[in-house]
Write an enzyme that holds these catalytic residues in place. Structure first.
Site, PDB file in Angstrom:
ATOM      1  CB  ALA A 148      -0.885  -0.010   1.241  1.00  0.00           C
ATOM      2  N   GLY A 169       0.481  -5.260   0.724  1.00  0.00           N
ATOM      3  CA  GLY A 169      -0.497  -5.378  -0.351  1.00  0.00           C
ATOM      4  C   GLY A 169       0.078  -6.060  -1.585  1.00  0.00           C
ATOM      5  CD  GLU A 197      -3.190  -7.677   2.022  1.00  0.00           C
ATOM      6  OE1 GLU A 197      -2.901  -6.493   1.758  1.00  0.00           O
ATOM      7  OE2 GLU A 197      -4.097  -7.990   2.813  1.00  0.00           O
ATOM      8  CD  GLU A 211       0.435  -5.482   5.476  1.00  0.00           C
ATOM      9  OE1 GLU A 211       1.220  -6.351   5.917  1.00  0.00           O
ATOM     10  OE2 GLU A 211      -0.027  -5.517   4.330  1.00  0.00           O
TER      11      GLU A 211
END
Ligand code: COA
Length: 693
Positions: free
Chosen positions: A73, A112, A115, A135
């Site tokens: 992210a 991310g 992910e 994270e």
């Protein structure tokens, strides 16, 4: 590895689209780390839609351009409201695609980025790739299904440290855990991934969500066991606790509900104080390398390092250099000390190899690159010489005068002093422009902080060399101006004075240590002092009983190694309250007419923290530290300040400067002129930021 598709029709989009036969290649092209910013999420969704709609396309590849696949992210977006499409929206579209989507991962897939790869129907990665869900290190949990897909792809026991502690794995581990379908050479990645994707085109593929959680036993018991085992490490932190709950959800509730829940929690954490503090440190730890006034200044050559002094610090510094591939000439006049240093270095390298944290070949090279000598003359070839001798101005000046004789022209001369005047040390040479402080923290091969102390005459390229050295040996450097104790020890001295004053006024060492430990430091100041040895810098001949420490030393209470210091130590080395030490303190108070009283924990807290934070503001105002964040980086990486509170200056900002000034007054301390000025003008701490030179 760089992959650039030939055609890139999308206008200025950070996502490129190209076709290679029946395979659509979707490339994230968002330097420097391909973060998943809003335009990237939009671009990915559009590219997917286009590929799915094109009858000529049978399979879809997602790749990253530049050095890494995807750094996750976009952290810079976290201060704004979340905007659609979310990453979850994009991943849902990937999973729902009738055409197989394969991720070709190189360099790193973080947060991310991982992910995204996990939502694909297949994953290939290049050798040397790092995969992680970091994270929690930013006070968050994955927000796009990471906590739900990872334990379906790899065993729950292996997913736990990745999700709850942010532990990374490498390509070989990912291969073994079957997180990826294949690991290939970087050059072969795109071709292999294309073939793999085409191979999937004719098969029925099941999305990861349809798999059960991969647990060899009672999944909830495995999670609870992990939580229990790591309780001390994650105590007081919101994100690891939330990550554990998200994992429990993987077992307790359905996939969609668990993913929705994960996102809600992740967004909530994002605006919380711990994540704000940790993000502040993420940027501050990168900012330290950028010095206003040093743009474009190149570092000097630093391949051969000379180290003077083979005590604990010299040995640790040598290890740090050798582990980074530099060659070391270790100079020490006492043969027994030199011998011990060599043995310690060898033992450590052997241990690193046994633990798997260093390759045998690398350890062999490191040992080959270590030379020992008892003669300063052998330092003539060194590019950088670090003095790590006894902490005495006379000793250091003698050594620097000697180094001035033997060092080659242009060599960098550094002192590992932890508080002495670097200009006075430099004055012992005819080349003060080549001198700086390099203050390592013990153990020097482990602790991440390196204070780079700028003398009055230190040349800009000397300071640039200090920063470059830090990068080379994996440390976080902070440039500090020359003053007694520089940044860290100067502030620590203020805390120590308050702690010892409170002792004399009736507080116990254990009560004071408890305040510091409850705040999140690994150890309170009195336990720490006992561990380091109370006789550091103490001498029986000059001791006059003027401080509590001197009196403890005079009574033979030299700290933990003597079984007695501020505390007593039982056979197992456990600190226990000491009646004898108490009596010494009481006597000291009597002799000095200090009345003993009950001190409540609020007062203890304020006296331990507020004056030292104000000292930080003085340090900023004097230009000893260049930015508030630099002080935070020092305390978090060198003194055990808990990361999730962001460091002393972030703490001051969060409590409000007006409250800080009021708090100081309430304990009878006048706020520094700089703090008073800031409060009066309403200006922020950042207005005290300085530039170098
Ligand atoms: N979002 C936004 N910016 C990011 C970023 C992210 N996820 N990751 C890194 N950056 C920025 C850095 O702040 C730095 O900016 P700067 O040049 O303005 O200082 C730049 O990218 C380069 O990062 P740097 O860390 O200096 O480069 P590196 O090559 O040593 O490391 C990474 C690259 C990706 C491994 C490292 O930056 C990293 O670990 N980033 C954090 C990843 C993460 O936690 N992702 C999950 C987010 S929830």
């Amino acid at each position: 590895m760089t992959h650039r598709p030939a055609a890139a029709p999308a206008m200025m989009s950070p996502v490129l689209y190209a076709c290679d036969g029946a395979v659509a290649i979707v490339s994230i092209d968002n330097p420097p780390v391909n973060a998943l910013s809003l335009p990237v999420r939009r671009g990915l969704r559009e590219a997917l839609g286009r590929a799915v709609a094109d009858p000529a396309v049978k399979a879809i590849l997602i790749v990253g351009t530049g050095r890494i696949f995807c750094g996750g992210a976009d952290i810079r977006e976290f201060d704004r409201a979340a905007a659609a499409p979310s990453l979850t929206d994009v991943l849902d579209a990937i999973e729902a695609s009738r055409k197989p989507v394969v991720a070709a991962v190189h360099g790193a897939a973080l947060g991310g980025g991982l992910e995204l790869a996990m939502a694909c129907h297949g994953r290939l990665c290049a050798t040397g790739t790092r995969l992680a869900l970091p994270e929690v290190t930013l006070g968050l949990i994955p927000g796009a299904g990471g906590t739900q897909r990872l334990p379906r792809l790899i065993p729950l026991r292996d997913a736990l440290p990745m999700i709850v502690m942010g532990k990374p794995i490498d390509a070989a581990q990912a291969d073994r855990l079957e997180l990826v379908d294949q690991v290939v050479a970087p050059d072969a990645l795109i071709d292999s991934a294309r073939d793999y994707a085409l191979g999937l085109a004719d098969r029925e593929v099941h999305p990861v969500r349809s798999r059960p959680v991969n647990a060899d036993g009672d999944a909830l018991a495995i999670i609870d066991g992990f939580a229990q085992e790591h309780r001390a490490r994650i105590l007081g932190q919101e994100a690891p606790a939330a990550a554990l709950d998200a994992l429990r959800n993987a077992i307790r509730i359905g996939f969609d509900e668990a993913v929705a829940n994960e996102r809600t929690v992740s967004l909530k954490l994002r605006t919380g104080p711990q994540s704000v503090a940790l993000r502040h440190l993420h940027f501050a730890e990168r900012e330290v390398f950028k010095l206003p006034g040093l743009d474009g200044v190149a570092a000097r050559r630093m391949e051969r390092v000379g180290i003077v002094g083979a005590g604990t610090m010299g040995t640790g510094i040598a290890l740090a250099m050798l582990s980074a591939g530099l060659s070391v000439m270790l100079v020490e006049q006492q043969p027994a000390v030199l011998c011990r240093a060599r043995d310690a270095i060898e033992a450590r390298l052997v241990r690193d190899v046994a633990k798997g944290s260093m390759a045998r070949a690398q350890a062999d090279t490191a040992l080959r690159q270590l030379e020992l000598s008892d003669a300063y003359q052998d330092l003539g070839e060194a590019d950088l010489i670090i003095e790590a001798a006894y902490e005495s101005m006379g000793v250091k000046q003698d050594i620097f005068a000697m180094l001035d004789q033997v060092a080659r022209t242009g060599a960098i001369l550094a002192s590992n002093t932890s508080y002495l005047d670097i200009d006075a040390i430099a004055a012992a040479t005819r080349r003060p422009q080549d001198v700086m402080g390099l203050h390592f923290f013990s153990p020097a091969n482990i602790m991440r902080l390196l204070e780079v102390v700028r003398g009055r005459e230190s040349a800009p390229d000397i300071i640039a060399s200090g920063l470059s050295l830090a990068r080379k040996i994996g440390k976080v450097p902070v440039v500090a101006g020359n003053c007694h104790g520089f940044i860290g020890n100067r502030m620590l001295a203020v805390r120590r004075i308050e702690a010892e004053a409170m002792l004399a006024e009736g507080a116990t060492p254990q009560a004071i240590d408890r305040i510091i430990e409850a705040f999140g430091f690994p150890m309170g100041p009195f336990r720490m002092a006992d561990l380091a040895g109370l006789d550091l810098g103490w001498s029986a001949t000059t001791s006059s009983g003027a401080t509590i420490r001197e009196r403890l030393n005079e009574a033979g209470r030299h700290g933990q190694k003597a079984g007695a210091g501020f505390y007593d130590y039982d056979i197992a080395g456990k600190a226990v309250p000491s009646l004898a030490a108490d009596a010494i303190v009481r006597r000291y108070a009597q002799d000095h007419g200090i009345a003993q009283r009950l001190i409540d924990s609020e007062e203890m807290h304020d006296r331990l923290f507020l004056p030292m934070i104000d000292e930080g503001i003085r340090i900023l105002a004097e230009g000893v530290a260049l930015r508030p964040g630099d002080i935070d980086v020092v305390w978090v990486n060198g003194y055990g300040w808990p990361r999730h509170t962001g460091g002393p200056m972030h703490f001051a900002r969060a409590m409000g400067l007006g409250n800080l000034a009021d708090g100081l007054r309430s304990i009878g301390v006048a706020p520094s002129p700089a703090l008073q000025k800031l409060v009066a003008s309403g200006a922020s701490l950042d207005t005290l930021a300085q530039s170098i030179g």
